[in-house]
Design an enzyme around this catalytic site. Structure first.
Site, PDB file in Angstrom:
ATOM      1  N   GLY A  16      95.319  26.428  64.078  1.00 49.75           N
ATOM      2  CA  GLY A  16      94.195  25.833  64.799  1.00 49.75           C
ATOM      3  C   GLY A  16      94.536  25.183  66.130  1.00 49.75           C
ATOM      4  O   GLY A  16      93.832  24.275  66.574  1.00 49.75           O
ATOM      5  N   ASN A  18      94.157  26.575  68.967  1.00 52.78           N
ATOM      6  CA  ASN A  18      93.041  26.906  69.871  1.00 52.78           C
ATOM      7  C   ASN A  18      91.816  26.049  69.579  1.00 52.78           C
ATOM      8  O   ASN A  18      91.106  25.640  70.497  1.00 52.78           O
ATOM      9  CB  ASN A  18      92.705  28.396  69.783  1.00 52.78           C
ATOM     10  CG  ASN A  18      93.632  29.229  70.639  1.00 52.78           C
ATOM     11  OD1 ASN A  18      93.559  29.189  71.862  1.00 52.78           O
ATOM     12  ND2 ASN A  18      94.533  29.959  69.993  1.00 52.78           N
ATOM     13  N   MET A  95      91.609  35.497  61.333  1.00 54.31           N
ATOM     14  CA  MET A  95      92.343  36.732  61.060  1.00 54.31           C
ATOM     15  C   MET A  95      91.607  37.663  60.095  1.00 54.31           C
ATOM     16  O   MET A  95      92.200  38.188  59.155  1.00 54.31           O
ATOM     17  CB  MET A  95      93.724  36.389  60.480  1.00 54.31           C
ATOM     18  CG  MET A  95      94.545  35.479  61.346  1.00 54.31           C
ATOM     19  SD  MET A  95      94.831  36.184  62.995  1.00 54.31           S
ATOM     20  CE  MET A  95      95.962  34.954  63.645  1.00 54.31           C
ATOM     21  N   ASN A 112      85.799  35.638  70.999  1.00 51.61           N
ATOM     22  CA  ASN A 112      87.112  35.661  70.348  1.00 51.61           C
ATOM     23  C   ASN A 112      88.195  35.509  71.405  1.00 51.61           C
ATOM     24  O   ASN A 112      88.033  35.964  72.530  1.00 51.61           O
ATOM     25  CB  ASN A 112      87.288  37.010  69.631  1.00 51.61           C
ATOM     26  CG  ASN A 112      88.650  37.143  68.966  1.00 51.61           C
ATOM     27  OD1 ASN A 112      89.106  36.239  68.253  1.00 51.61           O
ATOM     28  ND2 ASN A 112      89.327  38.262  69.202  1.00 51.61           N
ATOM     29  N   HIS A 114      92.063  36.653  72.130  1.00 50.35           N
ATOM     30  CA  HIS A 114      93.081  37.611  71.692  1.00 50.35           C
ATOM     31  C   HIS A 114      94.349  37.389  72.532  1.00 50.35           C
ATOM     32  O   HIS A 114      94.265  37.285  73.761  1.00 50.35           O
ATOM     33  CB  HIS A 114      92.571  39.048  71.857  1.00 50.35           C
ATOM     34  CG  HIS A 114      93.558  40.042  71.364  1.00 50.35           C
ATOM     35  ND1 HIS A 114      93.785  40.249  70.017  1.00 50.35           N
ATOM     36  CD2 HIS A 114      94.421  40.863  72.024  1.00 50.35           C
ATOM     37  CE1 HIS A 114      94.739  41.153  69.877  1.00 50.35           C
ATOM     38  NE2 HIS A 114      95.136  41.540  71.075  1.00 50.35           N
ATOM     39  N   GLU A 152      81.047  45.313  67.115  1.00 50.24           N
ATOM     40  CA  GLU A 152      81.532  45.984  65.904  1.00 50.24           C
ATOM     41  C   GLU A 152      82.913  46.612  66.096  1.00 50.24           C
ATOM     42  O   GLU A 152      83.566  46.972  65.128  1.00 50.24           O
ATOM     43  CB  GLU A 152      80.504  47.015  65.414  1.00 50.24           C
ATOM     44  CG  GLU A 152      80.342  48.259  66.256  1.00 50.24           C
ATOM     45  CD  GLU A 152      79.510  48.041  67.516  1.00 50.24           C
ATOM     46  OE1 GLU A 152      79.118  46.885  67.810  1.00 50.24           O
ATOM     47  OE2 GLU A 152      79.267  49.041  68.211  1.00 50.24           O
ATOM     48  N   ALA A 184      97.904  30.510  78.783  1.00 52.12           N
ATOM     49  CA  ALA A 184      96.676  31.319  78.870  1.00 52.12           C
ATOM     50  C   ALA A 184      95.601  30.907  77.856  1.00 52.12           C
ATOM     51  O   ALA A 184      94.525  30.465  78.240  1.00 52.12           O
ATOM     52  CB  ALA A 184      97.024  32.799  78.713  1.00 52.12           C
ATOM     53  N   GLU A 185      95.888  31.021  76.560  1.00 55.38           N
ATOM     54  CA  GLU A 185      94.824  30.822  75.560  1.00 55.38           C
ATOM     55  C   GLU A 185      94.172  29.445  75.655  1.00 55.38           C
ATOM     56  O   GLU A 185      92.952  29.327  75.668  1.00 55.38           O
ATOM     57  CB  GLU A 185      95.388  31.012  74.148  1.00 55.38           C
ATOM     58  CG  GLU A 185      95.856  32.418  73.879  1.00 55.38           C
ATOM     59  CD  GLU A 185      96.294  32.619  72.435  1.00 55.38           C
ATOM     60  OE1 GLU A 185      95.542  32.271  71.521  1.00 55.38           O
ATOM     61  OE2 GLU A 185      97.410  33.131  72.232  1.00 55.38           O
TER      62      GLU A 185
END
Ligand code: GAR
Length: 205
Positions: A16, A18, A95, A112, A114, A152, A184-185
């Site tokens: 967690g 993020n 995940m 999301n 990535h 999807e 980055a994230e």
């Protein structure tokens, strides 16, 4: 006048960090158009649930194992989202792949993060440390992170933000993962949450 805020749910599976970056961004004011009101984990032991508790945010563990089917799992997630009148769903280290049935119910309402520059090292099987293992195996000199809308197709939705990160000689997957998170994230995820939350409250999505 009180600003209207988007009600945000964060879906998690692990540490967690993020989620923490989002909560810190709320504290610092980087995120001011939305507030995290719900954290859902598909892993009972996720430290992300402890982070939610420490922040005084409702945390739920929803077990796919106990519910047995993807359908039942997603129905449980959906009723939790409805109960909290959620406007925006953030997958932050979640995940598990969500079905078309689920994602089509929330068009442009799920984002999301990535840990690679999509379309590299993404899709089914590319998650967590595996992404960085693949990047190192390929020998890329630049990697990074992507925030995108969820549809999807795993990691296939419209891209919202990307940030590049250098790969260094001697990197291990763990070292590279940490650099991608820090550089980055944890930067582009909170920025993207604010951007999409603002669009959502203004009815511009
Ligand atoms: C992050 O690197 C995130 O981008 C990745 O897992 C890690 C979770 O860390 N997500 C995926 O690979 C999803 N396909 P966190 O729990 O500390 O945020």
């Amino acid at each position: 006048m009180l600003e209207k805020k988007a009600r945000i749910a964060v879906l998690v599976s692990g540490g967690g960090t993020n989620l923490q970056a989002i909560l810190d961004a709320e504290q610092s004011g980087v995120i001011h158009s939305g507030e995290v009101v719900l954290v859902i984990s598909n892993n009972r032991n996720a430290y992300a649930l402890t982070r939610a508790e420490k922040a005084g945010i409702k945390g739920l563990y929803i077990s796919k194992k106990e519910l047995k089917t993807q359908e039942a799992f997603e129905a449980a997630v959906e009723s939790a989202l409805e109960e909290e009148k959620i406007d925006l769903i953030v997958l932050a280290g979640f995940m598990s792949i969500l079905s078309k049935d689920f994602t089509s119910r929330y068009p442009k309402r799920i984002i999301n993060v990535h840990p690679a520059l999509i379309p590299s090292f993404c899709g089914k099987g590319y998650y967590g440390l595996r992404v960085h293992e693949a990047a190192l195996k390929k020998g890329v000199k630049v990697t990074g992170a992507t925030v995108h809308f969820v549809n999807e197709i795993p990691d296939g939705g419209e891209i919202i933000a990307q940030k590049a990160v250098e790969v260094m000689d001697g990197d291990t997957p763990e070292i590279l993962q940490k650099r991608v998170m820090e550089q980055a994230e944890w930067v582009i995820l909170p920025q993207s949450v604010e951007k999409i939350a603002a669009l959502s409250v203004n009815g511009e999505l």
